[in-house]
Design a protein around this motif. Structure first.
Motif, mmCIF file in Angstrom:
data_model
loop_
_atom_site.group_PDB
_atom_site.id
_atom_site.type_symbol
_atom_site.label_atom_id
_atom_site.label_comp_id
_atom_site.label_asym_id
_atom_site.label_seq_id
_atom_site.Cartn_x
_atom_site.Cartn_y
_atom_site.Cartn_z
ATOM 1 N N ILE A 73 34.569 -3.791 18.689
ATOM 2 C CA ILE A 73 35.430 -4.948 18.507
ATOM 3 C C ILE A 73 36.508 -4.916 19.577
ATOM 4 O O ILE A 73 37.158 -3.881 19.779
ATOM 5 N N ASN A 74 36.704 -6.038 20.249
ATOM 6 C CA ASN A 74 37.742 -6.162 21.267
ATOM 7 C C ASN A 74 38.707 -7.262 20.840
ATOM 8 O O ASN A 74 38.402 -8.452 20.989
ATOM 9 N N MET A 133 36.711 0.644 18.729
ATOM 10 C CA MET A 133 37.739 -0.235 19.289
ATOM 11 C C MET A 133 38.380 0.471 20.472
ATOM 12 O O MET A 133 38.636 1.675 20.420
ATOM 13 N N GLY A 134 38.612 -0.285 21.546
ATOM 14 C CA GLY A 134 39.211 0.294 22.740
ATOM 15 C C GLY A 134 38.202 0.676 23.788
ATOM 16 O O GLY A 134 38.531 1.376 24.749
ATOM 17 N N THR A 135 36.975 0.222 23.644
ATOM 18 C CA THR A 135 35.939 0.563 24.618
ATOM 19 C C THR A 135 35.978 -0.343 25.838
ATOM 20 O O THR A 135 35.386 -0.030 26.866
ATOM 21 N N ASN A 136 36.644 -1.483 25.734
ATOM 22 C CA ASN A 136 36.752 -2.414 26.850
ATOM 23 C C ASN A 136 38.214 -2.526 27.278
ATOM 24 O O ASN A 136 38.614 -1.953 28.288
ATOM 25 N N VAL A 149 46.682 -8.126 15.999
ATOM 26 C CA VAL A 149 45.273 -8.387 15.733
ATOM 27 C C VAL A 149 44.542 -7.095 15.391
ATOM 28 O O VAL A 149 43.715 -7.052 14.475
ATOM 29 N N THR A 150 44.860 -6.034 16.116
ATOM 30 C CA THR A 150 44.225 -4.741 15.844
ATOM 31 C C THR A 150 44.517 -4.272 14.424
ATOM 32 O O THR A 150 43.613 -3.826 13.705
ATOM 33 N N GLY A 187 37.025 10.563 5.598
ATOM 34 C CA GLY A 187 36.069 10.804 6.675
ATOM 35 C C GLY A 187 35.626 9.544 7.373
ATOM 36 O O GLY A 187 34.475 9.450 7.817
ATOM 37 N N LEU A 188 36.551 8.570 7.515
ATOM 38 C CA LEU A 188 36.186 7.257 8.021
ATOM 39 C C LEU A 188 36.732 6.929 9.402
ATOM 40 O O LEU A 188 36.411 5.862 9.937
ATOM 41 N N VAL A 189 37.551 7.781 9.999
ATOM 42 C CA VAL A 189 38.174 7.392 11.261
ATOM 43 C C VAL A 189 38.377 8.589 12.178
ATOM 44 O O VAL A 189 38.569 9.723 11.708
ATOM 45 N N ALA A 190 38.310 8.336 13.472
ATOM 46 C CA ALA A 190 38.676 9.310 14.503
ATOM 47 C C ALA A 190 39.361 8.545 15.624
ATOM 48 O O ALA A 190 39.088 7.364 15.844
ATOM 49 N N VAL A 191 40.264 9.221 16.320
ATOM 50 C CA VAL A 191 41.027 8.591 17.398
ATOM 51 C C VAL A 191 40.886 9.418 18.666
ATOM 52 O O VAL A 191 40.958 10.654 18.622
#
Length: 360
Positions: A73-74, A133-136, A149-150, A187-191
């Motif tokens: 998602i961007n 999120m944050g790949t682009n 929005v994020t 166990g749902l997120v990593a940064v």
């Protein structure tokens, strides 16, 4: 000496419109430019504008073997951080805008992202897998402070117990600890936080509007202390400019509590290559030729090698030396080779309340 005021706060030194999609190319009239300088003085610094984009969908799919996710998602197009190496810059050409300064100053926000996401997650055929999120462009770039929005997207994912991976170079991610910490407990997120250089003098030219490395490492500590799996990406590594910091970045990442650290050599696809070359000539003229020679040795004699399997790691002696240095640095810092970044739970997912899928 030439006036450099506009360049002091932005990354790109050029703003040529891409001709790759047969876009129009305008030429400034020299006499008019001379008159403006005489009448108005130095040109004003570039200002940021934000345009609302009414997207029809919000989840982007990919089948790349080089990335460990198939959807992302961007929330925004363009990025105010102004990182000269950003491989997302060419995407602005699709909007008849320059991948140069336009990419940094003419941004697009998707305020309907959360509503679109709810609709897509509620479809009967939706199958859960981690969303990146944050790949682009960076989901926590400065305009997120007002647009949020994020955060709205994360609120939907949190309510549905949907796994999420965030990549950012901003400490603004800690603003959302109230959402991320409970997700991490399930166990749902990593940064992953990008740290390109610890040297402020280098960072201010490479990433002119991104938070300082000290703030990013402080965010790593804060996220880790909150129980959120947090990693550091030294991405990209720029030969002869930031590669001498490999060991220092790895050590600093460990001291901040990161679970692991990775890297990617600089990539120069499409319009990024001429922008990068112009940036080198402006800020590092003493070593521009050396930098490009090493990059081309990494990329099979070209500015860029887009082949799957090669583009993220490079080839040749310099690439092998870089891998060896990272392996040794990680071992010294106590990191293991195990990558737990995407071992996130998908079995907890439930469709949004009131979604159509719940009727069947």
């Amino acid at each position: 000496m030439a006036d450099r005021t506009p360049r002091a706060v932005r990354g790109a030194t050029l703003n040529a419109v891409s001709m790759r999609f047969n876009l129009p190319q305008a030429e400034d009239d020299g006499d008019w430019l001379d008159s403006r300088a005489t009448i108005d003085g130095a040109p004003a610094p570039a200002r940021t504008t934000v345009t609302v984009e009414r997207a029809r969908t919000i989840i982007t799919r990919n089948q790349s073997p080089d990335v460990p996710f198939d959807r992302s998602i961007n929330p925004y197009r363009g990025c105010e951080h102004g990182c000269i190496y950003c491989f997302a810059r060419p995407s602005h050409a699709f909007h008849d805008l320059s991948p140069g300064l336009d990419f940094e100053t003419q941004l697009f926000a998707k305020p309907d992202a959360a509503a679109l996401l709810r609709a897509e997650l509620g479809k009967r055929d939706y199958r859960c897998a981690p969303i990146a999120m944050g790949t682009n462009t960076d989901p926590y770039q400065p305009i997120e402070r007002e647009w949020r929005v994020t955060r709205a997207v994360i609120e939907v994912l949190a309510a549905c117990d949907h796994p999420l991976v965030i990549t950012t170079k901003s400490d603004r991610v800690t603003r959302d600890l109230d959402l991320l910490a409970p997700m991490a407990a399930k166990g749902l997120v990593a940064v992953a936080i990008s740290v390109t250089s610890l040297d402020p003098r280098v960072a201010m030219t490479v990433e002119p509007r991104a938070p300082a490395a000290a703030r990013r490492l402080a965010a790593v500590r804060q996220l880790s202390d909150a129980g959120i799996p947090t990693y550091v990406n030294m991405a990209p590594i720029i030969p002869a400019i930031t590669d001498d910091e490999v060991e220092a970045v790895v050590a600093a990442s460990a001291a901040a509590g990161a679970l692991g650290v990775s890297y990617i050599p600089v990539r120069l696809p499409w319009e990024v290559a001429p922008l990068f070359r112009a940036w080198l000539d402006e800020h590092y003229p003493d070593r521009a030729a050396k930098v490009m020679a090493i990059i081309q040795s990494l990329r099979g004699g070209k500015d860029n090698d887009p082949r799957f399997g090669e583009r993220m790691r490079g080839q040749g002696p310099w690439a092998e030396l870089l891998r060896t240095r990272f392996r040794i640095a990680r071992a010294r810092a106590g990191f293991s080779d195990e990558r737990r970044l995407l071992n996130l739970r998908c079995d907890l997912f439930r469709a949004p309340a009131g979604a159509q899928g719940e009727l069947f």
